[in-house]
Design an enzyme around this catalytic site. Structure first.
Site, PDB file in Angstrom:
ATOM      1  N   ASP A 118       0.852  -1.188   0.000  1.00 17.51           N
ATOM      2  CA  ASP A 118       0.000   0.000   0.000  1.00 17.51           C
ATOM      3  C   ASP A 118       0.887   1.238   0.000  1.00 17.51           C
ATOM      4  O   ASP A 118       1.741   1.397   0.867  1.00 17.51           O
ATOM      5  CB  ASP A 118      -0.888  -0.015   1.251  1.00 17.51           C
ATOM      6  CG  ASP A 118      -2.009   1.018   1.192  1.00 17.51           C
ATOM      7  OD1 ASP A 118      -1.786   2.101   0.630  1.00 17.51           O
ATOM      8  OD2 ASP A 118      -3.101   0.742   1.710  1.00 17.51           O
ATOM      9  N   LYS A 122      -0.624   9.892   1.227  1.00 14.76           N
ATOM     10  CA  LYS A 122      -0.712  11.128   1.998  1.00 14.76           C
ATOM     11  C   LYS A 122       0.458  11.236   2.982  1.00 14.76           C
ATOM     12  O   LYS A 122       0.832  10.260   3.631  1.00 14.76           O
ATOM     13  CB  LYS A 122      -2.040  11.196   2.741  1.00 14.76           C
ATOM     14  CG  LYS A 122      -3.251  11.280   1.813  1.00 14.76           C
ATOM     15  CD  LYS A 122      -4.543  11.364   2.589  1.00 14.76           C
ATOM     16  CE  LYS A 122      -5.736  11.462   1.629  1.00 14.76           C
ATOM     17  NZ  LYS A 122      -7.032  11.518   2.342  1.00 14.76           N
ATOM     18  N   THR A 191       3.020 -11.308  -9.187  1.00 14.36           N
ATOM     19  CA  THR A 191       1.886 -11.363  -8.275  1.00 14.36           C
ATOM     20  C   THR A 191       0.613 -11.127  -9.081  1.00 14.36           C
ATOM     21  O   THR A 191       0.655 -10.768 -10.262  1.00 14.36           O
ATOM     22  CB  THR A 191       1.986 -10.273  -7.186  1.00 14.36           C
ATOM     23  OG1 THR A 191       1.691  -9.000  -7.773  1.00 14.36           O
ATOM     24  CG2 THR A 191       3.370 -10.233  -6.561  1.00 14.36           C
ATOM     25  N   GLU A 192      -0.543 -11.326  -8.431  1.00 11.30           N
ATOM     26  CA  GLU A 192      -1.814 -11.055  -9.105  1.00 11.30           C
ATOM     27  C   GLU A 192      -1.901  -9.595  -9.537  1.00 11.30           C
ATOM     28  O   GLU A 192      -2.314  -9.291 -10.661  1.00 11.30           O
ATOM     29  CB  GLU A 192      -2.995 -11.394  -8.180  1.00 11.30           C
ATOM     30  CG  GLU A 192      -3.216 -12.877  -7.939  1.00 11.30           C
ATOM     31  CD  GLU A 192      -2.403 -13.444  -6.772  1.00 11.30           C
ATOM     32  OE1 GLU A 192      -2.608 -14.611  -6.423  1.00 11.30           O
ATOM     33  OE2 GLU A 192      -1.549 -12.708  -6.225  1.00 11.30           O
ATOM     34  N   GLU A 194       0.571  -7.540 -10.083  1.00 13.12           N
ATOM     35  CA  GLU A 194       1.577  -7.267 -11.110  1.00 13.12           C
ATOM     36  C   GLU A 194       1.053  -7.598 -12.497  1.00 13.12           C
ATOM     37  O   GLU A 194       1.240  -6.834 -13.453  1.00 13.12           O
ATOM     38  CB  GLU A 194       2.843  -8.065 -10.809  1.00 13.12           C
ATOM     39  CG  GLU A 194       3.989  -7.781 -11.748  1.00 13.12           C
ATOM     40  CD  GLU A 194       5.260  -8.484 -11.308  1.00 13.12           C
ATOM     41  OE1 GLU A 194       6.260  -8.403 -12.051  1.00 13.12           O
ATOM     42  OE2 GLU A 194       5.266  -9.091 -10.217  1.00 13.12           O
TER      43      GLU A 194
END
Length: 216
Positions: A118, A122, A191-192, A194
């Protein structure tokens, strides 16, 4: 990322303690006992649906893999892959990465994978980024001397931030790619996320960094 609630996830996780280890703190300093060997341990923080770590475990039977995922509704997807493949060198943990030092002793882990973490874009959320300095310190406390972090993301801002964070912490940069899928890098396991991002034409950023050898 919005997660779809799976009210049955907790019950399923509890039904497979041989794959998703309950109370992993009890293995701190003795994960070799759980795997019944002395092979090196690689962990993935934020293992998601488990494609990457499952494929890595298939390809490298002499490395022990541990996938760490906070969300129950996500880790059950990785669990399904492990049930299907029954890999002796792969286990999963449904824990928060902040608890790593309660689970692993110094020198128990050889490599950490951070895949599509993630970005927390911010500024006020900077401390939540898995490449923030407090996390780098956490990783150092469980890695072997000169342990490695392998990092992939499609988020350029997070990648640039992470390169600076690694450098400021004193990590040694070993490899950098600003467009992994158009580079000469071999052996990449997607990865999924990616696959999804790369099919849209997004460049994938990747780097490998190593902690400096402690001064004697």
């Amino acid at each position: 990322m919005r997660l779809r609630n799976k009210p049955w996830a907790k019950e399923k996780i509890a039904a497979y303690p041989q794959y998703i280890i309950p109370q992993p703190e009890q293995y701190k300093g003795r994960w070799h006992e759980l795997f019944s060997n002395g092979h090196p341990i690689h962990i993935e923080i934020g293992t998601g649906k488990g494609r990457f770590i499952t494929e890595m475990a298939k390809m490298n039977p002499h490395i022990n893999y541990i996938g760490i995922e906070l969300y129950e509704s996500v880790i059950v997807c990785a669990l399904d892959k492990l049930i299907e493949n029954d890999l002796p060198n792969l286990r999963l943990l449904n824990v928060n990465a902040k608890d790593l030092t309660n689970i692993f002793a110094k020198g128990e882990v050889k490599r950490i994978y951070l895949n599509f973490s993630d970005p927390w874009p911010k500024k006020r959320h900077e401390k939540r980024r898995l490449t923030y300095r407090t996390f780098l310190e956490l990783y150092e406390n469980i890695l072997v001397d000169e342990g490695e972090i392998h990092f992939k993301t499609d988020n350029r801002g997070l990648f640039e931030y992470s390169l600076v964070s690694f450098s400021q912490y004193g990590l040694v940069l070993q490899y950098v790619s600003l467009d992994l899928h158009r580079s000469d890098f071999e052996g990449n396991v997607m990865t999924e996320y990616e696959q999804k991002f790369s099919e849209k034409g997004n460049p994938i950023y990747r780097c490998e960094v190593k902690y400096r050898k402690p001064m004697s």
